[in-house]
Scaffold this motif. Structure first.
Motif, mmCIF file in Angstrom:
data_model
loop_
_atom_site.group_PDB
_atom_site.id
_atom_site.type_symbol
_atom_site.label_atom_id
_atom_site.label_comp_id
_atom_site.label_asym_id
_atom_site.label_seq_id
_atom_site.Cartn_x
_atom_site.Cartn_y
_atom_site.Cartn_z
ATOM 1 N N ASP A 61 0.827 -1.204 0.000
ATOM 2 C CA ASP A 61 0.000 0.000 0.000
ATOM 3 C C ASP A 61 0.865 1.261 0.000
ATOM 4 N N GLY A 62 0.216 2.401 -0.140
ATOM 5 C CA GLY A 62 0.935 3.672 -0.231
ATOM 6 C C GLY A 62 1.685 4.047 1.037
ATOM 7 N N ILE A 63 1.201 3.588 2.186
ATOM 8 C CA ILE A 63 1.892 3.870 3.444
ATOM 9 C C ILE A 63 3.223 3.124 3.476
ATOM 10 N N ALA A 64 3.186 1.828 3.183
ATOM 11 C CA ALA A 64 4.422 1.030 3.162
ATOM 12 C C ALA A 64 5.383 1.549 2.092
ATOM 13 N N LEU A 65 4.843 1.912 0.938
ATOM 14 C CA LEU A 65 5.671 2.469 -0.132
ATOM 15 C C LEU A 65 6.330 3.765 0.325
ATOM 16 N N SER A 66 5.566 4.636 0.965
ATOM 17 C CA SER A 66 6.113 5.904 1.450
ATOM 18 C C SER A 66 7.204 5.693 2.488
ATOM 19 N N LEU A 67 6.969 4.765 3.405
ATOM 20 C CA LEU A 67 7.978 4.478 4.430
ATOM 21 C C LEU A 67 9.277 3.970 3.808
ATOM 22 N N THR A 68 9.149 3.073 2.835
ATOM 23 C CA THR A 68 10.330 2.492 2.188
ATOM 24 C C THR A 68 11.066 3.530 1.343
ATOM 25 N N VAL A 69 10.322 4.236 0.512
ATOM 26 C CA VAL A 69 10.916 5.250 -0.368
ATOM 27 C C VAL A 69 11.494 6.399 0.455
ATOM 28 N N GLY A 70 10.751 6.839 1.465
ATOM 29 C CA GLY A 70 11.209 7.948 2.304
ATOM 30 C C GLY A 70 12.481 7.627 3.065
ATOM 31 N N ALA A 71 12.631 6.380 3.482
ATOM 32 C CA ALA A 71 13.847 5.981 4.194
ATOM 33 C C ALA A 71 15.044 5.922 3.244
ATOM 34 N N ARG A 72 14.807 5.474 2.034
ATOM 35 C CA ARG A 72 15.907 5.312 1.079
ATOM 36 C C ARG A 72 16.261 6.612 0.354
ATOM 37 N N TRP A 73 15.235 7.396 0.021
ATOM 38 C CA TRP A 73 15.441 8.662 -0.706
ATOM 39 C C TRP A 73 14.688 9.774 0.014
ATOM 40 N N PRO A 74 15.204 10.256 1.127
ATOM 41 C CA PRO A 74 14.469 11.237 1.943
ATOM 42 C C PRO A 74 14.198 12.568 1.238
ATOM 43 N N GLU A 75 14.916 12.868 0.188
ATOM 44 C CA GLU A 75 14.697 14.119 -0.537
ATOM 45 C C GLU A 75 13.517 14.029 -1.510
ATOM 46 N N LEU A 76 12.995 12.843 -1.739
ATOM 47 C CA LEU A 76 11.884 12.650 -2.669
ATOM 48 C C LEU A 76 10.575 13.105 -2.020
#
Length: 134
Positions: A61-76
């Motif tokens: 889901d979008g929450i899990a995606l956001s957590l994963t993406v945000g941790a790896r690419w915090p500037e996104l």
């Protein structure tokens, strides 16, 4: 213009969002669920200006995606979309990670305004969440 990744499982909504962003001059890649969106983000090493994702999707889901993406690419920058009030409340805890949540249904003008604001780094409009009765 910007490079945007769109994750949305509803074909009609995804098509609307992608076309609207392309008509605004953005380069857009799309995925039908969060798992595929994460694969695309990894293939491109997170080189996106914006992630636009539905919250409620199969696989990831979008929450899990956001957590994963945000941790790896915090500037996104991340903008979430939802048609469910309870899903918006789930996103409320991600204030430091996401720019804002767009409530479905939304108009073309509302979508473009929110995307333009997110890309420009303008503060998101604060909309209080409904509190459930105890």
């Amino acid at each position: 213009m910007a490079r945007i990744l769109v994750a949305e499982d509803d074909d009609n909504v995804r098509s609307f969002v992608v076309r609207a962003l392309q008509m605004s001059g953005h380069e857009v890649l799309e995925a039908s669920d969060g798992g595929l969106a994460l694969e695309i983000a990894q293939e491109h090493d997170g080189h996106f200006d914006l992630l636009v994702s539905d919250i409620k999707m199969p696989v990831m889901d979008g929450i899990a995606l956001s957590l994963t993406v945000g941790a790896r690419w915090p500037e996104l920058t991340i903008v979430l979309m939802t048609g469910f009030a309870d899903q918006r409340e789930r996103a409320h805890g991600l204030d430091a990670l996401i720019y804002d949540v767009i409530n479905k249904p939304f108009s073309l003008a509302q979508l473009i305004e929110k995307i333009d604001d997110a890309l420009a780094g303008r503060p998101a409009e604060i909309i209080p969440l409904a509190r459930s009765a105890l």
